[in-house]
Structures are given as structure tokens and as C-alpha cells.
Design an enzyme around this catalytic site. Structure first.
Site, PDB file in Angstrom:
ATOM      1  CD  GLU A 127       8.826  23.589 -23.453  1.00  0.00           C
ATOM      2  OE1 GLU A 127      10.011  23.954 -23.497  1.00  0.00           O
ATOM      3  OE2 GLU A 127       8.420  22.529 -23.975  1.00  0.00           O
ATOM      4  CD  GLU A 242       8.136  29.917  -8.953  1.00  0.00           C
ATOM      5  OE1 GLU A 242       7.028  30.124  -9.487  1.00  0.00           O
ATOM      6  OE2 GLU A 242       9.013  29.219  -9.477  1.00  0.00           O
ATOM      7  N   GLY A 364       3.954  25.321  -9.013  1.00  0.00           N
ATOM      8  CA  GLY A 364       3.761  23.940  -8.576  1.00  0.00           C
ATOM      9  C   GLY A 364       2.428  23.804  -7.870  1.00  0.00           C
TER      10      GLY A 364
END
Length: 381
Positions: A127, A242, A364
Site C-alpha cells: 500500500e 516468492e 522485500g
């Protein structure tokens, strides 16, 4: 310990390598230049079964594991980083996530179309105010009869402009902190759901990225995955996979840079000999080769642990951090080896450098990976 791939994995590797070189690589420069999603490529990938590689056979997939997917991912990333990124978002972040966590009814409804490529998938986590601190998301869903009403927004969503099926993380309990997060399946066309215009990016231009907006978006209650406030484990486990597959994607990008640099160094003549004969050039190539091999082994170890159901947050971060930074080093050295030609758009290495730079941010950042590793090693001790 046997480091050899199985016969089935070698067959898949060979099939994907041929497809990537014949069908994906020829479009790489074009889709970068035009910022165009290669829909035709994904249709062919669906026909080959690549989009359903991680989906169980009973839901229309091939039923392979994360290690096999990493083998395929490296070949696709070698050919085109943009294609590999959208492939990751569709097949891992959306399809594999749903295959692991969805109900039987949800899987029967959504997975066959994701496996065939009839529908494309995406995941919505980040977000505007929740990037590295992803657990601070504020997009909120409230129960209203047989539906949930979602309000909020997401940003930097890979595949958003082209996806049909979205796995969306939202908050369903404002007082429960990380424990108040849930996951919903949202379809394009649900009332109150809209997608923003594609972002203009430094790299990965053939993989479209945009914002998502939820304005009283109404989602059927049956599209809640696992139940209210039960998505924290889904989110953290999904990040491990991921990052592992992202490491394999980085290996493909690093190998692409290395292959171009090696070929150029062997052909380019200066001072009466190929520049590969100069020690400062061959040192770069030797380091690139060593780091690519090390990055692949880290990715394979994490992938094997994923397939065994072993928690592997540290190993996934090891692989993702080392692999992504290796790819940037390899691409930068490739540009240096090609010299002035490496800086020109007509040559591939400048695009490779722009593309692989995303690997140290998405999924990340490098800084977050180091924090995860530090916490893991301190906790283990």
C-alpha cells in the site's frame, strides 16, 4: 547429497530453454521499448503447461514443486526479465498461493483458468503507506450480510493492468495488529473495484504495474480465504516462496549478462588480441561465473526446503539477497566490459541492468533481507 536434477526436471529445463530462446527472447527488446505486456507469450505458456506448473493436476495443473519451478524460472528470466516477473506474479504469488491455501471450491473455481492462461493472476499486498512494513496495511474489509465491503488502495501491483483474478490482503480487525489480516479473492469487474493507469518504470517495462482502488468494493463471503484474521501465516509463507523464486529469476538475469559479456570479450579485439585475454576483464568474468553458481545453489537449497515443507525464512532471504545483488553486479560489469556499446540501447546489457535492479527492491528490499537474516540467526542461537 545429490546435486543433479531429476530426468523429469532436465526435460522440463530443456523444453523451457528452447521455448524461451525461440519465443520469449526475440520479443524482449520490443516489449521493453513499447512497455507492452506480451499476451501472446502467456497464451503459449498456458498451452505448454508452464502457467500451471505449481498447480495440482486435479485442478488443471502439472503438479510440480518449487525447485522445478525455479529451474524453469531461470530459463525464462535469461530470455526476458519482464516476462519472468509477470510469470512470478501469476504462477507463484497468485496461483500457487491459492493452491496452498484456498478451499476446494475456491480452487475448482479459479485454478483451472489460471493454469490454462484463460485468466491472469496477481497479488495485492503493498500500500502507499505499507511497503517494507507490510503488516501495517490499512485497507479494510467489513462484513455486510453475505458479502464483505472493502475500502482502501494498493500500489506497485505487478500484472494489475492485465490480471483478472487478484489475491488481496486486507485488515478485518483494526485492533488485532498483524493478527487482524485476511485474504480475499477479488475478480476484475467486482462492484467498487478499479485499476489505475500503468506506472512508467525504469525497467521491467514489459511487466505492467499499477494501483488498485477499492471504493465500497463488494466481495462475496465465499471469496474469503481460510477465514477472518487468518492470513498472517499465508502472507509470511508466501513471501518465503516468492523470495526463493525471485532468487532463481536473479540467476537467470545474471547469467544473461554474463553470457553477453563473455561472448563480447572473446570477439572484441583491442591491442591485437581479444579483450578476454586481459586480466582485469577475465577477473570480472570469473567472479560473475562464481557468483552465479553460488546464487543458484542458494536458490535450490531454499526451494528444496520449500518443497519439504520446512520453514526457510533465513534461507529464502539468503538466496534472494545474494542473488539479486549478484545480478546487479553481473549486469553492471557486463556494461563495463562492453564499454560504449554496453551503454547503447541497441545492446541488451543496458536493459538487463535496468531490469535486474528491481530485484533488490521488490519482494522485500536488500535492507529488509539483512534484517530478516539477522533476526533468524539470533533467534536460532
Amino acid at each position: 547429497m545429490d546435486f543433479r536434477l531429476s530426468e523429469e526436471q532436465l526435460e522440463i529445463q530443456d523444453m523451457v530453454r528452447k521455448f524461451a530462446r525461440n519465443e520469449i527472447a526475440p520479443l524482449a527488446a520490443e516489449i521493453d521499448r513499447e512497455s507492452r505486456f506480451p499476451a501472446e507469450t502467456f497464451r503459449k505458456m498456458g498451452e505448454l503447461g508452464l502457467l500451471g506448473l505449481l498447480i495440482p493436476e486435479e485442478y488443471g495443473g502439472v503438479g510440480q514443486g518449487v525447485l522445478t519451478f525455479c529451474v524453469a524460472m531461470e530459463e525464462i528470466a535469461w530470455a526476458c526479465a519482464s516476462t519472468s516477473l509477470s510469470y512470478l506474479a501469476h504462477s507463484v504469488l497468485c496461483a500457487h498461493n491459492l493452491a496452498c491455501n484456498g478451499s476446494d471450491a475456491q480452487k475448482r473455481k479459479y485454478l483451472p483458468d489460471l493454469a490454462s492462461g484463460k485468466k491472469l493472476g496477481a497479488i495485492a499486498m503493498t500500500e502507499p503507506g505499507a511497503g517494507s512494513d507490510v503488516l501495517s496495511i490499512t485497507t479494510f474489509a467489513e462484513r455486510s450480510g453475505g458479502e464483505y465491503v472493502i475500502n482502501g488502495s494498493k500500489t506497485f501491483i505487478t500484472n494489475a493492468p492485465v490480471a483478472d483474478t487478484f489475491l488481496v490482503y486486507v485488515r478485518t480487525d483494526k485492533q488485532a495488529g498483524p493478527g487482524g489480516i485476511s485474504q480475499f479473492i477479488v475478480e476484475r469487474g467486482f462492484p467498487g473495484f478499479s485499476v489505475g493507469q500503468p506506472f512508467h518504470k525504469m525497467g521491467m517495462r514489459g511487466s505492467p504495474t499499477a494501483e488498485l482502488f477499492f471504493d465500497d468494493c463488494r466481495v462475496p463471503a465465499e471469496n474469503l480465504v481460510r477465514g477472518e484474521n487468518r492470513a498472517l501465516g499465508i502472507l509470511l509463507g508466501g513471501l518465503d516462496v516468492e523470495r526463493t523464486v525471485g532468487a532463481a529469476m536473479a540467476v537467470g538475469g545474471g547469467r544473461a549478462a554474463f553470457d553477453r559479456a563473455r561472448s563480447y570479450a572473446m570477439e572484441r579485439q583491442q591491442f591485437g588480441q581479444p579483450i578476454a585475454m586481459f586480466e582485469m576483464i577475465i577477473e570480472k568474468l570469473a567472479n560473475m561465473s562464481m557468483e552465479i553458481e553460488a546464487a543458484r545453489l542458494l536458490a535450490y537449497k531454499a526451494a528444496t526446503l520449500c518443497d519439504q515443507g520446512v520453514r526457510c525464512s533465513a534461507e529464502a532471504s539468503h538466496a534472494k539477497l545474494f542473488g539479486s545483488e549478484m545480478a546487479v553486479r553481473a549486469a553492471s560489469d557486463a556494461v563495463q566490459i562492453l564499454g560504449g556499446y554496453g551503454y547503447m540501447q541497441e545492446y541488451e546489457v543496458e536493459r538487463i541492468l535496468r531490469d535486474v535492479r528491481m530485484g533488490t527492491i521488490g519482494g522485500g528490499t536488500s535492507e529488509i533481507q539483512r534484517l530478516i537474516i539477522a533476526k533468524e540467526i539470533l533467534g536460532r542461537n
